[in-house]
Motif scaffolding. Structure first.
Motif, PDB file in Angstrom:
ATOM      1  N   THR A 112      30.272 104.858   4.326  1.00 43.76           N
ATOM      2  CA  THR A 112      30.561 103.615   3.617  1.00 43.76           C
ATOM      3  C   THR A 112      31.261 102.609   4.511  1.00 43.76           C
ATOM      4  O   THR A 112      30.916 101.424   4.531  1.00 43.76           O
ATOM      5  CB  THR A 112      31.425 103.899   2.372  1.00 43.76           C
ATOM      6  N   HIS A 160      28.465 102.169   7.748  1.00 44.45           N
ATOM      7  CA  HIS A 160      27.083 101.773   7.469  1.00 44.45           C
ATOM      8  C   HIS A 160      26.266 101.796   8.760  1.00 44.45           C
ATOM      9  O   HIS A 160      25.588 100.830   9.121  1.00 44.45           O
ATOM     10  CB  HIS A 160      27.058 100.370   6.853  1.00 44.45           C
ATOM     11  N   ARG A 204      21.164  93.885  -0.591  1.00 42.15           N
ATOM     12  CA  ARG A 204      20.686  94.497  -1.828  1.00 42.15           C
ATOM     13  C   ARG A 204      21.712  95.494  -2.372  1.00 42.15           C
ATOM     14  O   ARG A 204      21.958  95.543  -3.587  1.00 42.15           O
ATOM     15  CB  ARG A 204      19.349  95.208  -1.580  1.00 42.15           C
ATOM     16  N   THR A 205      22.302  96.287  -1.485  1.00 44.06           N
ATOM     17  CA  THR A 205      23.313  97.251  -1.910  1.00 44.06           C
ATOM     18  C   THR A 205      24.526  96.535  -2.499  1.00 44.06           C
ATOM     19  O   THR A 205      25.116  96.986  -3.491  1.00 44.06           O
ATOM     20  CB  THR A 205      23.750  98.132  -0.728  1.00 44.06           C
ATOM     21  N   THR A 206      24.901  95.415  -1.900  1.00 43.88           N
ATOM     22  CA  THR A 206      26.023  94.623  -2.417  1.00 43.88           C
ATOM     23  C   THR A 206      25.755  94.162  -3.839  1.00 43.88           C
ATOM     24  O   THR A 206      26.593  94.321  -4.742  1.00 43.88           O
ATOM     25  CB  THR A 206      26.267  93.400  -1.515  1.00 43.88           C
ATOM     26  N   ASP A 220      13.377  97.307   2.093  1.00 42.52           N
ATOM     27  CA  ASP A 220      14.214  96.845   3.196  1.00 42.52           C
ATOM     28  C   ASP A 220      13.340  96.354   4.350  1.00 42.52           C
ATOM     29  O   ASP A 220      12.271  96.898   4.621  1.00 42.52           O
ATOM     30  CB  ASP A 220      15.104  97.978   3.705  1.00 42.52           C
ATOM     31  N   LEU A 233      23.522  95.308  -5.968  1.00 37.11           N
ATOM     32  CA  LEU A 233      23.331  96.433  -6.881  1.00 37.11           C
ATOM     33  C   LEU A 233      24.678  97.006  -7.320  1.00 37.11           C
ATOM     34  O   LEU A 233      24.927  97.212  -8.521  1.00 37.11           O
ATOM     35  CB  LEU A 233      22.496  97.514  -6.195  1.00 37.11           C
ATOM     36  N   THR A 234      25.568  97.247  -6.355  1.00 36.26           N
ATOM     37  CA  THR A 234      26.874  97.828  -6.674  1.00 36.26           C
ATOM     38  C   THR A 234      27.708  96.893  -7.540  1.00 36.26           C
ATOM     39  O   THR A 234      28.254  97.285  -8.576  1.00 36.26           O
ATOM     40  CB  THR A 234      27.640  98.144  -5.376  1.00 36.26           C
ATOM     41  N   HIS A 255      19.105  95.300   3.747  1.00 39.93           N
ATOM     42  CA  HIS A 255      19.546  96.449   2.956  1.00 39.93           C
ATOM     43  C   HIS A 255      20.962  96.254   2.432  1.00 39.93           C
ATOM     44  O   HIS A 255      21.251  96.544   1.263  1.00 39.93           O
ATOM     45  CB  HIS A 255      19.468  97.713   3.805  1.00 39.93           C
ATOM     46  N   TRP A 256      21.855  95.758   3.287  1.00 33.44           N
ATOM     47  CA  TRP A 256      23.253  95.643   2.876  1.00 33.44           C
ATOM     48  C   TRP A 256      23.422  94.615   1.760  1.00 33.44           C
ATOM     49  O   TRP A 256      24.271  94.784   0.879  1.00 33.44           O
ATOM     50  CB  TRP A 256      24.142  95.292   4.068  1.00 33.44           C
TER      51      TRP A 256
END
Length: 649
Positions: free
Chosen positions: A45, A48, A434-436, A481, A438-439, A431-432
């Motif tokens: 985490t 990354h 999208r993860t941001t 991604d 989503l979370t 990717h980062w």
């Protein structure tokens, strides 16, 4: 220990300690963390650093995730290999390894300015039995190569027997290949040739012969002697050559060696020599002088197939493999055809609309909170008018306005963050980003209903959730991604080092706001008020409940809603700071500036307006504001400057 913490906090402290002690503390710390429950998740985490599939290679029939490896001298006892395996490397080296353990207590010396490390004894290692056990019990999946060397002053026959025995023992333990290290010390080239030939002949009939075998050479080894050795070895028995990182002290009887940035020049020269004189199918690995991504690109440019990191990790930090991987990917994808921008309606446009919806909702909420404060259904729930509320407690409406304006400012912040992340990140397939989203989005939607347990259902919030949730789901669908296609930083220059301080500020800010959001949410669904709130209201919870038993559920709804929204924004800021900082990302600096401004302005201005100016109550917000301003100042030169063009061809 990412670069933003290593360069700013840990390196200055560790470099004040004796080198052996600082190395031991570092390895024990990250090694212990990686073995704790959830420790690997923390490492992933914070860093990354997982390599992209674009970096996958096959060397001598062995699949590796990336051509970046870890030199054996970094962690000779394998204390932290599980942690290093998550740093974005593709293979691990052990060594030098001798048949018996060789110990030394002499100090390791380093020069911070010139970036070199001098080790007192080349042969110092834990012995083949320990390494075999380490390989057999390893918890990571990376290929492991072993650099094997005879005991000091071993004769030719003894050297061959030791090397043969080590290869058998290590291959049985699960080693993936060997580096034959016989060119150090006082051994002449004729003896090295004889050892190499005899060992190759023996291995033809042994199981360990199926594993790749590389010749290991120091970067400053005489070229004529090296070529004579290579030309004399049976080509079919060897997979290639490793140009190591060790530059030796030529004093007689002195076994010390130095690894440094200066070793890059000798390594470049040696690789060019080998490419001109060796078989084209021989692999070349290099291990000296890689202290910044440009160094790695230079080695690859002259013909290296893989590199190994040693002193560069010490001076540049644990993020060096990730930065090199990003530079390699850029060199690959910069020649690709221009990517086709996905349709607005495919995924990213829905997140833009969600962001706009949050901004509009925040502005409307701000207008209401600054005027009437409560809506008709709020008044219907408590069964009172605004005049009656004011008569109960003349600070009560101001207090509720303070909660609702801070929530409105946070909603605008979230909207700006989401819009920018969608337009510049989600659209580009990062990717980062999208993860941001989503979370943060999952937390945000879940937090809408924190207040339901208090018995108050807000129909406006419910309608907003019903409208915005489909947009969120549509934005997350069919969103593969894609590699980052803009130039990346390849230098450990002043801008990069300054940016590490700015990144630290925003990471701390993200954590601080997350803690604040969790705390406010927890208070909102339990006690509802903190002591300074009751002091401002000049009342108690019991008195408020006695006046109207529905007042506290209404206030709890506002507090829990604000806490959830703050956590939602904080997680977005935190992940952006952890994973998104990239030189030249101007949009990211503007996102931090424009995204943070409404939240801070709303929170501080409303307190001044209503006279709620208790210092201890405001101190967390003032601390966060300080981090925000410092972070923007320190990151500005780095995010606004285009990266220096790499020298790779």
């Amino acid at each position: 220990m990412p670069d933003w913490s290593y360069q700013t906090l840990f390196r200055p402290l560790l470099f004040k300690l004796p080198a052996r002690l600082s190395r031991g503390l570092t390895l024990q710390a990250i090694g212990t963390l990686s073995k704790l429950p959830g420790g690997s998740f923390v490492v992933r985490t914070f860093g990354h650093m997982e390599p992209s599939p674009l970096l996958e290679r096959e060397l001598s029939g062995i699949a590796i995730d990336t051509p970046i490896g870890l030199s054996g001298g970094v962690d000779p006892e394998g204390i932290a290999h599980l942690a290093f395996a998550q740093f974005g490397i593709g293979f691990i080296e052990h060594g030098p390894v001798t048949y018996q353990r060789i110990h030394s207590n002499e100090p390791i010396v380093k020069d911070d300015r010139k970036e070199w490390i001098q080790y007192p004894h080349y042969y110092e290692n834990v012995g083949v039995d320990h390494i075999a056990q380490l390989i057999a019990s390893s918890k990571h999946r990376l290929p492991q190569f072993v650099r094997i060397a005879p005991m000091p002053n071993a004769g030719r026959e003894q050297a061959v027997q030791e090397l043969k025995g080590m290869m058998d023992k290590l291959s049985e333990a699960g080693a993936d290949g060997f580096y034959l290290d016989v060119l150090h010390g006082n051994r002449n080239v004729e003896e090295a040739i004889a050892i190499g030939i005899e060992l190759a002949d023996i291995l033809q009939t042994r199981t360990s012969s199926s594993l790749p075998l590389f010749l290991y050479t120091p970067p400053d080894y005489p070229n004529e002697a090296l070529l004579a050795l290579i030309q004399s070895l049976p080509k079919e028995a060897w997979s290639g050559i490793v140009v190591g990182e060790a530059a030796f002290n030529n004093s007689e009887g002195d076994s010390s060696y130095k690894v440094s940035k200066e070793g890059k020049a000798d390594t470049l020269s040696k690789i060019e020599l080998l490419r001109r004189n060796c078989s084209s199918d021989w692999l070349i690995k290099a291990g000296a002088g890689v202290h910044e991504p440009q160094d790695a690109l230079d080695l690859f440019n002259v013909g290296a197939d893989a590199i190994m990191l040693h002193s560069g990790l010490v001076f540049a930090g644990p993020g060096l493999p990730k930065r090199i991987n990003e530079a390699i990917i850029y060199e690959q994808v910069k020649e690709w055809p221009t990517a086709v921008t996905p349709s607005f309606w495919k995924h990213w446009g829905w997140m833009c609309l969600l962001g706009l919806g949050m901004m509009i909702g925040g502005l409307l909420s701000w207008m209401i909170a600054a005027t009437t404060v409560l809506l008709p259904y709020d008044l219907s729930f408590i069964g009172m008018t605004l005049e009656e509320l004011h008569h109960i407690n003349h600070h009560l409406l101001h207090f509720m306005s303070h909660d609702r304006i801070t929530l409105a400012g946070t909603m605008i912040t979230i909207g700006i963050l989401y819009f920018q992340l969608a337009r510049h990140g989600l659209r580009e397939g990062l990717h980062w980003a999208r993860t941001t989203l989503l979370t943060s989005g999952i937390v945000g939607f879940a937090s809408f209903f924190l207040y339901v347990g208090y018995g108050y259902f807000d129909p406006l919030h419910a309608v907003a959730a019903v409208i915005l949730l489909p947009m969120f789901l549509l934005a997350m669908r069919r969103n593969p991604d894609r590699p980052y296609r803009l130039p990346v930083n390849v230098r450990n220059d002043r801008l990069w080092r300054q940016a590490m301080w700015g990144q630290l500020c925003f990471v701390v800010l993200g954590f601080a706001l997350s803690i604040g959001g969790l705390t406010i949410s927890a208070v909102g669904i339990t006690e509802v008020f903190v002591q300074t709130d009751l002091a401002y209201l000049d009342t108690t919870s019991a008195q408020l409940k006695e006046m109207n038993d529905r007042l506290i559920p209404l206030i709890a709804h506002d507090r829990a809603g604000f806490g959830g929204a703050l956590l939602c924004a904080a997680l977005a800021i935190l992940i952006m700071a952890l994973w998104g900082i990239q030189q030249g990302s101007r949009w990211l600096w503007w996102t931090f500036l424009l995204g943070g401004a409404p939240g801070f302005y709303a929170g501080l201005s409303v307190h001044l307006t209503i006279g709620y100016i208790d210092f201890w109550h405001l101190s967390p917000a003032l601390f966060a504001l300080l981090l925000y301003i410092l972070g923007l100042i320190l990151l500005y030169p780095y995010l606004m400057a285009a990266p220096e063009a790499s020298a790779a061809k």
